[in-house]
Design a protein around this motif. Structure first.
Motif, PDB file in Angstrom:
ATOM      1  N   TYR A 159       0.399  -1.687  -0.007  1.00  0.00           N
ATOM      2  CA  TYR A 159      -0.415  -0.033  -0.405  1.00  0.00           C
ATOM      3  C   TYR A 159       0.829   0.881   0.066  1.00  0.00           C
ATOM      4  N   ASP A 160       2.170   1.116  -0.220  1.00  0.00           N
ATOM      5  CA  ASP A 160       3.126   2.390  -0.725  1.00  0.00           C
ATOM      6  C   ASP A 160       3.387   2.373   0.029  1.00  0.00           C
ATOM      7  N   ASP A 161       3.499   1.844   1.507  1.00  0.00           N
ATOM      8  CA  ASP A 161       4.182   1.999   3.028  1.00  0.00           C
ATOM      9  C   ASP A 161       5.231   1.890   3.517  1.00  0.00           C
ATOM     10  N   HIS A 162       5.863   1.999   3.126  1.00  0.00           N
ATOM     11  CA  HIS A 162       7.278   1.857   3.940  1.00  0.00           C
ATOM     12  C   HIS A 162       6.980   0.943   5.322  1.00  0.00           C
ATOM     13  N   ARG A 163       6.448   0.725   5.999  1.00  0.00           N
ATOM     14  CA  ARG A 163       7.009  -0.068   6.920  1.00  0.00           C
ATOM     15  C   ARG A 163       5.529  -1.322   6.640  1.00  0.00           C
ATOM     16  N   MET A 164       5.154  -1.312   5.879  1.00  0.00           N
ATOM     17  CA  MET A 164       4.472  -2.467   5.018  1.00  0.00           C
ATOM     18  C   MET A 164       5.264  -3.668   4.420  1.00  0.00           C
ATOM     19  N   ALA A 165       5.852  -2.319   3.671  1.00  0.00           N
ATOM     20  CA  ALA A 165       7.046  -3.651   2.985  1.00  0.00           C
ATOM     21  C   ALA A 165       8.107  -4.023   4.105  1.00  0.00           C
ATOM     22  N   THR A 166       8.721  -3.306   5.236  1.00  0.00           N
ATOM     23  CA  THR A 166       9.929  -4.374   5.909  1.00  0.00           C
ATOM     24  C   THR A 166       8.960  -5.011   6.912  1.00  0.00           C
ATOM     25  N   ALA A 167       7.209  -5.334   7.254  1.00  0.00           N
ATOM     26  CA  ALA A 167       7.294  -6.047   7.860  1.00  0.00           C
ATOM     27  C   ALA A 167       6.617  -7.779   7.127  1.00  0.00           C
ATOM     28  N   GLY A 168       6.555  -7.113   5.399  1.00  0.00           N
ATOM     29  CA  GLY A 168       6.604  -8.240   4.824  1.00  0.00           C
ATOM     30  C   GLY A 168       7.571  -8.960   4.442  1.00  0.00           C
ATOM     31  N   PRO A 225      17.092   3.906   2.899  1.00  0.00           N
ATOM     32  CA  PRO A 225      17.428   3.411   1.662  1.00  0.00           C
ATOM     33  C   PRO A 225      18.124   2.008   1.099  1.00  0.00           C
ATOM     34  N   ASP A 226      17.786   1.912   0.081  1.00  0.00           N
ATOM     35  CA  ASP A 226      18.774   0.747  -0.276  1.00  0.00           C
ATOM     36  C   ASP A 226      18.114  -0.278   0.938  1.00  0.00           C
ATOM     37  N   ILE A 243       7.514  -8.914  -1.388  1.00  0.00           N
ATOM     38  CA  ILE A 243       6.533  -8.491  -0.791  1.00  0.00           C
ATOM     39  C   ILE A 243       6.756  -7.077  -2.573  1.00  0.00           C
ATOM     40  N   GLU A 244       5.111  -6.866  -2.658  1.00  0.00           N
ATOM     41  CA  GLU A 244       5.175  -5.579  -4.076  1.00  0.00           C
ATOM     42  C   GLU A 244       5.021  -4.668  -3.918  1.00  0.00           C
ATOM     43  N   ASN A 245       6.404  -3.979  -4.166  1.00  0.00           N
ATOM     44  CA  ASN A 245       6.430  -2.657  -4.315  1.00  0.00           C
ATOM     45  C   ASN A 245       8.163  -2.429  -2.896  1.00  0.00           C
ATOM     46  N   VAL A 246       8.748  -3.051  -3.034  1.00  0.00           N
ATOM     47  CA  VAL A 246       9.503  -3.163  -1.688  1.00  0.00           C
ATOM     48  C   VAL A 246      10.322  -2.087  -1.431  1.00  0.00           C
ATOM     49  N   ALA A 247      10.379  -0.730  -3.500  1.00  0.00           N
ATOM     50  CA  ALA A 247      10.926   0.151  -3.158  1.00  0.00           C
ATOM     51  C   ALA A 247      10.771   1.236  -2.127  1.00  0.00           C
ATOM     52  N   THR A 248       9.433   1.287  -1.955  1.00  0.00           N
ATOM     53  CA  THR A 248       8.759   2.120  -1.022  1.00  0.00           C
ATOM     54  C   THR A 248       9.826   2.358   0.400  1.00  0.00           C
TER      55      THR A 248
END
Length: 445
Positions: free
Chosen positions: A398-407, A430-431, A419-424
């Motif tokens: 959902y374009d949410d950085h903390r959702m990406a790291t949680a996944g 960064p990186d 993970i969908e859109n880890v770039a968020t």
């Protein structure tokens, strides 16, 4: 303004093949960096911000201040790849002016901290951002600024997009505000308060304030810049903060590591029974991420502050937790991810305000963990998590950085998580994929 692509590549979250043992250098704090930029821009003399976070949110803040006339000279980027290293930004204050357009992206600090700054500029300053920014609460800041003398055109939305008709100064004074949806409403007014003709007195009228550590961070940083601030903790009235009018001093500010961004790496030690060291962990801080030491210890780990930094170790077991996260709501996604892998249920309370963050984090965590086979129930003010065997699948961010790291945290223990859109994660970390891979290889990050 910045648009979010409809489709994103899937990132296979690496499965841990053993215990994690690594030293991870975490980039600077977004919260400290963006407050430091605002205070330096409003100062009466040049200052330095050292080891700033270079991420989407901090770059949006820097670009916005430049659009208003502030000089920001950046040294060459560090070669360390962690977004910090020896980098430093020299901030050269100037007469703020428009016309200008500010892209807030989906950064709460930019969309809330800079409209008060814009009232001090001469000319019209337009604020716009990502589609999600239109849905995030801003009406309390808008109405408060109008009470203090500002002219703002928002077509009655109480939200972005909007235009601040800067008059070069703001009268200031006393204002009531309901900041129960975000502590940033209070910080936004306090940060610019020294430059208002009468200073500012902010009176919170709503229910319990979330994320109080962030208000304490704002107060400490204001005082370090020479402002006089009266607070409830210093014997003042409950829920009332006063900032006297004064010139702000140019300072040499060194940004602490972002302790909330250390969360996924500490979680890796907890989940795998390994050890992760975070260098430069401060012994005293206002960052909410410092609570990870207590929370993750209660969930089965152990930690020690040493000269090398924070050394955190997992025991090989993960326990459920019943915890009020009202003051540290940003930690909820990572805690929920660990709780989904625990040996007993967890209840996360006091975070109803997360429904108004980068996304509705409570609904998002419920949908994504349950999508992997979990059993998460949304409550009035949080989540109840009953661990279940999980399987692989797509974890949406959902374009949410903390959702990406949680996944990514869940993916350590569950094969096949994508993970969908880890770039968020570039919003504040960064990186991240490279840091994650280096941690798992034992090389550190």
């Amino acid at each position: 303004m910045t648009e979010t692509p409809a489709l994103h590549a899937l990132w296979p979250a690496p499965l841990a093949d053993g215990t994690v043992h690594a030293t991870v250098t975490v980039p600077g704090s977004k919260s400290v960096t963006n407050r430091a930029l605002v205070l330096a821009a409003l100062a009466a003399e040049p200052g330095w911000v050292r080891r700033p976070l270079r991420s989407r949110d901090s770059q949006l803040m820097a670009d916005a201040l430049r659009a208003l006339g502030v000089g920001i000279e950046e040294t060459a980027s560090s070669s360390s790849g962690d977004g910090s290293g020896g980098e430093a930004w020299r901030i050269i204050p100037a007469a703020l002016h428009g016309p200008a357009t500010v892209d807030v992206g989906n950064a709460g600090t930019v969309m809330r901290f800079l409209p008060p700054v814009a009232t001090l500029a001469s000319g019209d300053i337009r604020f716009d951002g990502d589609p999600r920014s239109y849905e995030r609460p801003l009406g309390q800041v808008i109405s408060a600024l109008r009470t203090l003398g500002a002219r703002i055109d928002d077509d009655g939305r109480g939200a972005l997009p909007l235009t601040v008709q800067g008059g070069g100064a703001l009268e200031g004074g006393v204002v009531e505000i309901d900041a129960s949806n975000s502590s940033q409403f209070v910080s936004a007014l306090l940060l610019s308060g020294p430059r208002f003709n009468q200073g500012v007195e902010v009176r919170h009228t709503g229910t319990a304030l979330p994320s109080m550590p962030h208000i304490r961070m704002t107060v400490e940083m204001l005082r370090a810049a020479g402002a006089q601030v009266d607070t409830p903790e210093a014997g003042g009235e409950p829920n009332v903060w006063r900032v006297a009018p004064s010139a702000l001093l140019g300072r040499d500010m060194v940004v602490e590591p972002d302790l909330s961004n250390a969360q996924p790496f500490l979680a890796a030690a907890l989940i795998t029974g390994g050890t992760v060291t975070i260098p430069d962990w401060p012994r005293r801080t206002t960052q909410p991420g410092d609570e990870l030491r207590r929370i993750f210890t209660e969930m089965g780990g152990s930690c020690e502050l040493t000269d090398a930094g924070l050394v955190f170790s997992g025991s090989g077991k993960i326990h459920g937790i019943d915890v009020d996260l009202n003051e540290v709501g940003e930690l909820t996604p990572g805690i929920a991810a660990v709780a989904a892998l625990a040996d007993s249920p967890s209840t996360l309370r006091g975070v109803a305000h997360l429904r108004l963050h980068e996304t509705d984090r409570l609904a998002a965590l419920t949908a994504e963990i349950n999508g992997l086979g979990g059993e998460v129930t949304e409550t009035a003010d949080g989540l109840h998590i009953r661990p279940r065997p999980l399987q692989g699948g797509v974890f949406h961010t959902y374009d949410d950085h903390r959702m990406a790291t949680a996944g990514a945290v869940i993916g350590l223990a569950v094969e096949g998580v994508q993970i969908e859109n880890v770039a968020t994660t570039a919003k504040t970390l960064p990186d991240f994929p490279k840091m994650w891979a280096r941690m798992l290889s034992g090389a550190g990050a």
